[in-house]
Scaffold this motif. Structure first.
Motif, PDB file in Angstrom:
ATOM      1  N   ALA A 142       1.244 -71.081  -4.647  1.00  0.00           N
ATOM      2  CA  ALA A 142       0.070 -71.905  -4.367  1.00  0.00           C
ATOM      3  C   ALA A 142      -0.379 -72.608  -5.636  1.00  0.00           C
ATOM      4  O   ALA A 142       0.011 -72.236  -6.751  1.00  0.00           O
ATOM      5  CB  ALA A 142      -1.066 -71.041  -3.809  1.00  0.00           C
ATOM      6  N   GLU A 143      -1.208 -73.619  -5.457  1.00  0.00           N
ATOM      7  CA  GLU A 143      -1.885 -74.252  -6.584  1.00  0.00           C
ATOM      8  C   GLU A 143      -3.264 -73.624  -6.695  1.00  0.00           C
ATOM      9  O   GLU A 143      -4.072 -73.711  -5.771  1.00  0.00           O
ATOM     10  CB  GLU A 143      -1.987 -75.762  -6.372  1.00  0.00           C
ATOM     11  CG  GLU A 143      -0.648 -76.474  -6.408  1.00  0.00           C
ATOM     12  CD  GLU A 143      -0.794 -77.983  -6.314  1.00  0.00           C
ATOM     13  OE1 GLU A 143      -1.958 -78.468  -6.304  1.00  0.00           O
ATOM     14  OE2 GLU A 143       0.230 -78.679  -6.240  1.00  0.00           O
ATOM     15  N   HIS A 144      -3.518 -72.984  -7.820  1.00  0.00           N
ATOM     16  CA  HIS A 144      -4.772 -72.270  -8.008  1.00  0.00           C
ATOM     17  C   HIS A 144      -4.959 -72.057  -9.508  1.00  0.00           C
ATOM     18  O   HIS A 144      -3.980 -71.876 -10.239  1.00  0.00           O
ATOM     19  CB  HIS A 144      -4.710 -70.911  -7.297  1.00  0.00           C
ATOM     20  CG  HIS A 144      -6.033 -70.223  -7.178  1.00  0.00           C
ATOM     21  ND1 HIS A 144      -6.626 -69.557  -8.237  1.00  0.00           N
ATOM     22  CD2 HIS A 144      -6.881 -70.083  -6.113  1.00  0.00           C
ATOM     23  CE1 HIS A 144      -7.771 -69.036  -7.833  1.00  0.00           C
ATOM     24  NE2 HIS A 144      -7.950 -69.338  -6.559  1.00  0.00           N
ATOM     25  N   PRO A 145      -6.186 -72.084 -10.003  1.00  0.00           N
ATOM     26  CA  PRO A 145      -6.396 -71.882 -11.446  1.00  0.00           C
ATOM     27  C   PRO A 145      -5.802 -70.578 -11.981  1.00  0.00           C
ATOM     28  O   PRO A 145      -5.411 -70.512 -13.150  1.00  0.00           O
ATOM     29  CB  PRO A 145      -7.927 -71.872 -11.567  1.00  0.00           C
ATOM     30  CG  PRO A 145      -8.404 -72.691 -10.427  1.00  0.00           C
ATOM     31  CD  PRO A 145      -7.450 -72.424  -9.309  1.00  0.00           C
ATOM     32  N   ILE A 146      -5.681 -69.556 -11.151  1.00  0.00           N
ATOM     33  CA  ILE A 146      -5.141 -68.278 -11.618  1.00  0.00           C
ATOM     34  C   ILE A 146      -3.672 -68.394 -11.998  1.00  0.00           C
ATOM     35  O   ILE A 146      -3.201 -67.720 -12.926  1.00  0.00           O
ATOM     36  CB  ILE A 146      -5.344 -67.190 -10.545  1.00  0.00           C
ATOM     37  CG1 ILE A 146      -6.838 -66.862 -10.411  1.00  0.00           C
ATOM     38  CG2 ILE A 146      -4.553 -65.924 -10.875  1.00  0.00           C
ATOM     39  CD1 ILE A 146      -7.157 -65.884  -9.293  1.00  0.00           C
ATOM     40  N   VAL A 147      -2.925 -69.248 -11.321  1.00  0.00           N
ATOM     41  CA  VAL A 147      -1.483 -69.367 -11.586  1.00  0.00           C
ATOM     42  C   VAL A 147      -1.111 -70.733 -12.146  1.00  0.00           C
ATOM     43  O   VAL A 147       0.079 -71.059 -12.259  1.00  0.00           O
ATOM     44  CB  VAL A 147      -0.662 -69.068 -10.312  1.00  0.00           C
ATOM     45  CG1 VAL A 147      -0.796 -67.609  -9.924  1.00  0.00           C
ATOM     46  CG2 VAL A 147      -1.087 -69.975  -9.144  1.00  0.00           C
ATOM     47  N   ALA A 148      -2.077 -71.537 -12.519  1.00  0.00           N
ATOM     48  CA  ALA A 148      -1.789 -72.886 -13.025  1.00  0.00           C
ATOM     49  C   ALA A 148      -0.890 -72.828 -14.253  1.00  0.00           C
ATOM     50  O   ALA A 148      -1.127 -72.058 -15.192  1.00  0.00           O
ATOM     51  CB  ALA A 148      -3.100 -73.587 -13.373  1.00  0.00           C
TER      52      ALA A 148
END
Length: 206
Positions: free
Chosen positions: A114-120
């Motif tokens: 996914a696109e998410h700040p946690i995995v950016a």
């Protein structure tokens, strides 16, 4: 919150993130007893590393109510997923439960989902540790997955895509779970550490 089965090194693993949170201006209080859940103060974040065991009715009520009212709840591996099997409200709060890890310690890949700040900015990467097979809530926001090869005692799992990192909203609270983290070495792997650190901040509302 740290304790339970010592095989997951709860004191050492919590120490990694205690330092991190302190550097980010959190006032960190460490609890070594589940009793604290029965009368939780107003907090921004609860980090749990407690494998095995269950909550009393009063402890479960205190924890679930605190998160629903806005506290973040976060954890990794068995410290959050191999716990509270007799606590349905806790299970619903977390959004998953550990079942088994076929083959024991096995090489496998973590894929960003996914696109998410946690995995950016984090790409897929390889690990050699326990690959958690879990029962999971279909409403989770899945950020990373792993694909099972059907090894060991569970050939029927071949091709199964399983969530590894997820978030969920719970009332006014936020929940972050990372299935990786059997040992300090697992958590210190740079992408796993980054994901976990960001997840803690996100759960706290950051």
């Amino acid at each position: 919150m740290r304790g339970g089965w010592a095989g997951h090194s709860p004191y050492e693993c919590c120490g990694i993130f205690e330092k991190f949170l302190t550097l980010h201006d959190f006032d960190v209080e460490v609890a070594d007893s589940l009793e604290v859940y029965a009368d939780l103060p107003d907090v921004d974040l609860i980090v749990q590393s407690w494998t095995t065991g269950n909550l009393t009715e009063e402890q479960e009520e205190g924890l679930v109510t605190a998160v629903r009212n806005g506290a973040g709840f976060a954890g990794w591996h068995g410290g959050i997923l191999a716990f509270g099997y007799e606590n349905p409200r806790y299970q619903y709060l977390v959004g998953g439960r550990f079942v088994f890890h076929p083959g024991g310690f096995v090489p496998h890949r973590i894929d960003i989902a996914a696109e998410h700040p946690i995995v950016a900015g984090i790409g897929g990467y390889d690990v050699h540790t326990e690959q958690y097979y879990c029962h999971v809530d279909p409403t989770l926001e899945v950020l990373a997955t792993t694909t099972f090869a059907g090894v060991g005692e569970a050939p029927e799992t071949k091709g199964t895509v399983m969530p590894v990192v997820w978030t969920r909203r719970f009332g006014a609270g936020r929940v972050f779970v990372n299935t990786l983290g059997h040992s300090p070495d697992d958590l210190l792997l740079p992408p796993t550490r980054t994901i976990t650190e960001r997840g803690l901040l996100w759960a706290a509302g950051g």
